[in-house]
Design a protein around this motif. Sequence first.
Motif, mmCIF file in Angstrom:
data_model
loop_
_atom_site.group_PDB
_atom_site.id
_atom_site.type_symbol
_atom_site.label_atom_id
_atom_site.label_comp_id
_atom_site.label_asym_id
_atom_site.label_seq_id
_atom_site.Cartn_x
_atom_site.Cartn_y
_atom_site.Cartn_z
ATOM 1 N N UNK A 26 0.859 -1.176 0.000
ATOM 2 C CA UNK A 26 0.000 0.000 0.000
ATOM 3 C C UNK A 26 0.900 1.232 0.000
ATOM 4 N N UNK A 27 0.862 1.981 -1.077
ATOM 5 C CA UNK A 27 1.801 3.103 -1.233
ATOM 6 C C UNK A 27 1.085 4.450 -1.105
ATOM 7 N N UNK A 28 1.588 5.264 -0.188
ATOM 8 C CA UNK A 28 0.986 6.576 0.075
ATOM 9 C C UNK A 28 1.746 7.712 -0.594
ATOM 10 N N UNK A 29 2.676 7.396 -1.501
ATOM 11 C CA UNK A 29 3.473 8.474 -2.112
ATOM 12 C C UNK A 29 2.566 9.407 -2.911
ATOM 13 N N UNK A 30 3.007 10.627 -3.092
ATOM 14 C CA UNK A 30 2.138 11.631 -3.714
ATOM 15 C C UNK A 30 1.791 11.264 -5.153
ATOM 16 N N UNK A 31 2.700 10.566 -5.844
ATOM 17 C CA UNK A 31 2.404 10.194 -7.241
ATOM 18 C C UNK A 31 1.283 9.158 -7.289
ATOM 19 N N UNK A 32 1.372 8.142 -6.431
ATOM 20 C CA UNK A 32 0.296 7.138 -6.376
ATOM 21 C C UNK A 32 -1.025 7.790 -6.000
ATOM 22 N N UNK A 33 -0.974 8.679 -5.013
ATOM 23 C CA UNK A 33 -2.215 9.314 -4.565
ATOM 24 C C UNK A 33 -2.848 10.143 -5.682
ATOM 25 N N UNK A 34 -2.029 10.983 -6.309
ATOM 26 C CA UNK A 34 -2.584 11.882 -7.328
ATOM 27 C C UNK A 34 -3.038 11.130 -8.570
ATOM 28 N N UNK A 35 -2.221 10.178 -9.048
ATOM 29 C CA UNK A 35 -2.574 9.499 -10.297
ATOM 30 C C UNK A 35 -3.713 8.503 -10.096
ATOM 31 N N UNK A 36 -3.926 8.061 -8.845
ATOM 32 C CA UNK A 36 -5.061 7.179 -8.568
ATOM 33 C C UNK A 36 -6.289 7.961 -8.126
ATOM 34 N N UNK A 37 -6.112 9.221 -7.769
ATOM 35 C CA UNK A 37 -7.234 9.980 -7.223
ATOM 36 C C UNK A 37 -7.749 9.343 -5.951
ATOM 37 N N UNK A 38 -6.831 8.874 -5.117
ATOM 38 C CA UNK A 38 -7.172 8.114 -3.910
ATOM 39 C C UNK A 38 -6.079 8.337 -2.874
ATOM 40 N N UNK A 39 -6.349 8.016 -1.592
ATOM 41 C CA UNK A 39 -5.316 8.257 -0.576
ATOM 42 C C UNK A 39 -4.131 7.305 -0.646
ATOM 43 N N UNK A 40 -4.184 6.306 -1.503
ATOM 44 C CA UNK A 40 -3.056 5.379 -1.672
ATOM 45 C C UNK A 40 -3.196 4.659 -3.005
ATOM 46 N N UNK A 41 -2.142 3.955 -3.400
ATOM 47 C CA UNK A 41 -2.186 3.111 -4.580
ATOM 48 C C UNK A 41 -1.657 1.734 -4.238
ATOM 49 N N UNK A 42 -2.121 0.713 -4.975
ATOM 50 C CA UNK A 42 -1.617 -0.651 -4.783
ATOM 51 C C UNK A 42 -1.245 -1.216 -6.143
ATOM 52 N N UNK A 43 0.013 -1.599 -6.284
ATOM 53 C CA UNK A 43 0.469 -2.195 -7.529
ATOM 54 C C UNK A 43 0.974 -3.609 -7.287
ATOM 55 N N UNK A 44 0.798 -4.459 -8.294
ATOM 56 C CA UNK A 44 1.402 -5.788 -8.265
ATOM 57 C C UNK A 44 2.474 -5.821 -9.345
#
Length: 158
Positions: A26-44
């Motif tokens: 679960x990544x909270x970095x600003x790029x994940x947040x902004x590009x996902x439009x969410x408070x976090x991103x999850x990548x596999x």
Amino acid sequence: MLLKASCQCQKIRYELETDLYYPYMICYCSICRKTNGAPFGVNIKGDLDNLKIINGKDYIKTYSAKDCERHFCSKCGSPLYITDHRWPDGIWPNAASIDTALPKPPEYQQIFLDDQVPWFKPDIPGKKFSGYPKWSIDEYHQHLKNSNLDNETNNNEI
Ligand SMILES: [Zn+2]
Ligand SMILES: [Zn+2]
């Protein structure tokens, strides 16, 4: 595991065969947040060679953020997957783009906690990192195989 994925408007569908399918990071970095439009991103993760675009190739646009190329649907804006010129053989699908039911990870890792927004600080057990994690996605899955963490965790599940 063969993963089937799509964007929200369904113009784009892609498939990926991969063994690195646990959506545990679960990544909270600003790029994940902004590009996902969410408070976090999850990548596999997977190998780029195993990516198959089933349809909608023309709708896929890319955006470069730092070293990563972020591929998304130009019609609906859904983030699809990331590629990275530093590791050109890899592909990092956005877990939320995957339609195949992914297994619940036996252990989560939260990364880039220093970038977390103050209004979303969930209580998630597992390892925590202020920035990058200790293990790569490959190392995490290798660890699971070696330790049989799946079974250990299932015994303690409530
Ligand atoms: Zn779309
Ligand atoms: Zn991130």
